[in-house]
Design a protein around this motif. Structure first.
Motif, PDB file in Angstrom:
ATOM      1  N   VAL A  12       0.953  -1.184  -0.023  1.00  0.00           N
ATOM      2  CA  VAL A  12       0.038  -0.145   0.029  1.00  0.00           C
ATOM      3  C   VAL A  12       0.922   1.416   0.082  1.00  0.00           C
ATOM      4  N   GLN A  13       0.350   2.296  -0.499  1.00  0.00           N
ATOM      5  CA  GLN A  13       1.105   3.618  -0.591  1.00  0.00           C
ATOM      6  C   GLN A  13       1.032   4.364   0.655  1.00  0.00           C
ATOM      7  N   ALA A  14       2.091   5.134   1.198  1.00  0.00           N
ATOM      8  CA  ALA A  14       1.870   5.782   2.547  1.00  0.00           C
ATOM      9  C   ALA A  14       0.574   6.601   2.291  1.00  0.00           C
ATOM     10  N   GLY A  15       0.050   6.532   3.292  1.00  0.00           N
ATOM     11  CA  GLY A  15      -1.310   7.321   3.745  1.00  0.00           C
ATOM     12  C   GLY A  15      -2.461   6.298   3.504  1.00  0.00           C
ATOM     13  N   GLY A  16      -2.160   5.232   3.091  1.00  0.00           N
ATOM     14  CA  GLY A  16      -3.340   4.223   2.810  1.00  0.00           C
ATOM     15  C   GLY A  16      -3.819   3.609   3.818  1.00  0.00           C
ATOM     16  N   SER A  17      -4.605   2.546   3.732  1.00  0.00           N
ATOM     17  CA  SER A  17      -4.997   1.698   4.893  1.00  0.00           C
ATOM     18  C   SER A  17      -4.930   0.249   4.401  1.00  0.00           C
ATOM     19  N   LEU A  18      -4.748  -0.655   5.440  1.00  0.00           N
ATOM     20  CA  LEU A  18      -5.231  -2.026   5.178  1.00  0.00           C
ATOM     21  C   LEU A  18      -5.788  -2.705   6.704  1.00  0.00           C
ATOM     22  N   ARG A  19      -6.402  -3.720   6.257  1.00  0.00           N
ATOM     23  CA  ARG A  19      -7.195  -4.290   7.599  1.00  0.00           C
ATOM     24  C   ARG A  19      -6.609  -5.849   7.361  1.00  0.00           C
ATOM     25  N   LEU A  20      -5.959  -6.248   8.611  1.00  0.00           N
ATOM     26  CA  LEU A  20      -5.463  -7.479   8.907  1.00  0.00           C
ATOM     27  C   LEU A  20      -6.437  -8.197   9.727  1.00  0.00           C
ATOM     28  N   SER A  21      -6.794  -9.589   9.356  1.00  0.00           N
ATOM     29  CA  SER A  21      -7.556 -10.523   9.945  1.00  0.00           C
ATOM     30  C   SER A  21      -6.787 -11.756  10.794  1.00  0.00           C
ATOM     31  N   CYS A  22      -7.075 -12.021  11.730  1.00  0.00           N
ATOM     32  CA  CYS A  22      -6.725 -13.381  12.327  1.00  0.00           C
ATOM     33  C   CYS A  22      -7.522 -14.290  12.483  1.00  0.00           C
ATOM     34  N   ALA A  23      -7.803 -15.655  12.080  1.00  0.00           N
ATOM     35  CA  ALA A  23      -8.778 -16.380  12.430  1.00  0.00           C
ATOM     36  C   ALA A  23      -8.245 -17.636  13.614  1.00  0.00           C
ATOM     37  N   ALA A  24      -8.955 -17.707  14.403  1.00  0.00           N
ATOM     38  CA  ALA A  24      -8.473 -18.432  15.515  1.00  0.00           C
ATOM     39  C   ALA A  24      -9.300 -19.925  15.383  1.00  0.00           C
ATOM     40  N   SER A  25      -8.813 -21.003  15.666  1.00  0.00           N
ATOM     41  CA  SER A  25      -9.339 -22.393  15.508  1.00  0.00           C
ATOM     42  C   SER A  25      -8.844 -23.270  16.683  1.00  0.00           C
ATOM     43  N   GLY A  26      -9.496 -24.209  16.934  1.00  0.00           N
ATOM     44  CA  GLY A  26      -9.263 -25.079  18.135  1.00  0.00           C
ATOM     45  C   GLY A  26      -9.986 -24.910  19.451  1.00  0.00           C
TER      46      GLY A  26
END
Length: 119
Positions: A12-26
């Protein structure tokens, strides 16, 4: 035990956004605190943000006001909304979970997802 899988990294370019996800199981019922850590090349892994099972959050100073950690216990998911990204945010981001089972305390890590911010 608990297994963690991250997704959502990218370029992503500076100033942009991202959304990280973490899926848990067990055995997710045993998870207490969850968090996001990051490790840039040549640097130690550092805490970015943490959230307890009750929703209390804590952030590393450089991301306060830009990143938001959240958690959906019903879906066994955790998120990191990253806004106003800067090149210094470039790192591999890891999902982390800490909990307790009858065998004792444990800590688990995901495999990591790369976030690259271009200037």
């Amino acid at each position: 035990q608990v297994q963690l899988v991250e997704s959502g990294g990218g370029l992503v370019q500076a100033g942009g956004s991202l959304r990280l996800s973490c899926a848990a199981s067990g055995r997710t019922f045993s998870v207490n605190a969850m968090g996001w850590y990051r490790q840039a090349p040549g640097k130690q892994r550092e805490l970015v943000a943490v959230i307890t099972s009750g929703g209390t959050t804590k952030y590393e100073d450089s991301v306060k006001g830009r990143f938001t950690i959240s958690r959906d216990n019903a879906q066994n998911m955790m998120y990191l909304q990253m806004n106003s990204l800067q090149p210094e945010d470039t790192a591999v981001y890891y999902c982390n979970a800490k909990g307790v089972l009858i065998t004792g305390e444990y800590e688990r890590w995901g495999q990591g997802t790369q976030v690259t911010v271009s200037s």
